[in-house]
Design an enzyme around this catalytic site. Sequence first.
Site, PDB file in Angstrom:
ATOM      1  N   PRO A 152       5.110  -4.291  -7.685  1.00  0.00           N
ATOM      2  CG  PRO A 152       3.823  -4.910  -5.908  1.00  0.00           C
ATOM      3  CD  PRO A 152       4.847  -3.944  -6.350  1.00  0.00           C
ATOM      4  CD  GLU A 153       6.881  -5.963 -13.664  1.00  0.00           C
ATOM      5  OE1 GLU A 153       6.582  -6.441 -14.760  1.00  0.00           O
ATOM      6  OE2 GLU A 153       8.059  -5.765 -13.309  1.00  0.00           O
ATOM      7  NE  ARG A 182      11.295   4.922  -4.301  1.00  0.00           N
ATOM      8  CZ  ARG A 182      11.873   4.800  -5.485  1.00  0.00           C
ATOM      9  NH1 ARG A 182      12.266   3.606  -5.896  1.00  0.00           N
ATOM     10  NH2 ARG A 182      12.067   5.831  -6.255  1.00  0.00           N
TER      11      ARG A 182
END
Length: 286
Positions: free
Chosen positions: A2-3, A125
């Site tokens: 997410p940016e 991750r």
Amino acid sequence: MPELPEVETIKRDLAKVLLGQKITFFKVTKPKLLRNPRKTFIDKLVGSYITSVKRRAKLLLIGLSSGYNLAIHLKMTGQLVWRPRVGKIRTDGHPITGVVQVPNKFTYITLKFSNGSWLYFNDVRQFGYWQLIPDDKLINQLQTYGPEPLSASFRVADFKQRLMRHPKANIKAVLLNQAVVAGLGNIYVDESLFVARVRPSRRVVSLKQSEIVAIWQAIKKVIKKAVKARGTSFNTYIDAAGKTGSYWQKRYVYGRANLKCWRCRQMIKKTVLVGRGTHYCASCQK
DNA sequence: ATTTATGTTTACAG
DNA sequence: CCTGTAAACATAAA
């Protein structure tokens, strides 16, 4: 990860449901995601109230009545999903086969609130983290970030100055640098450079004043548009309700290699720059 | 079966 | 200081 637009979407949604809530329960099954000892989390989280929900760059900041702030970074695959007391939650568009509800095998941290609702942190991750920061240390911790692109403090003269600290780097690398401008990541850098008509590989020193202004304007335009669309979902991003964002359908170049440029109908190219997939139109972007 | 790609950040080498 | 690369990790696509 997410940016900025994705974290902003989560922030707005969580603010609606979490403000004023008391945290009644905390559980972690992957302690390495915590940047303070587990005991600190139990001490400062459980029993305290949520006084604010904010965002700085790509960091989500949850203010607590204990005098601490819970900083959450989603990195590449972090998800924050909120579940009301009653009913199940089904998440959309999850790329991992068979993972359609929350909590799931990638849920590593859980919070429960006084109204019976839940917040789940999933991270395939495991790059993301939770960190508790005392109120008086917060400013210090955040000062390494450059201006927020949607705030009035994002001024073109200052932007140029920050760019010029990296004269020999390519413009893409510099826009990914959070100290130059906060919140851009791989998608929105490619998108902004397309709108500005500047190639990602251009060295900063080669940029004309007009191009710097164009990049500055493009960043604001693209980020605004992406926030409105509630972000981009092409990999693992979902919002706090488990839903996808719609910027993917509006994108200019990201993930459009070998498709036609909307502006000139030439093929969009994909290369590797800064170790990242980089998309641009060789005919529109100079 | 093996390699490559994936929305991030930072430590490290030169 | 500045710049470029690899690594933390898991999964799916090629």
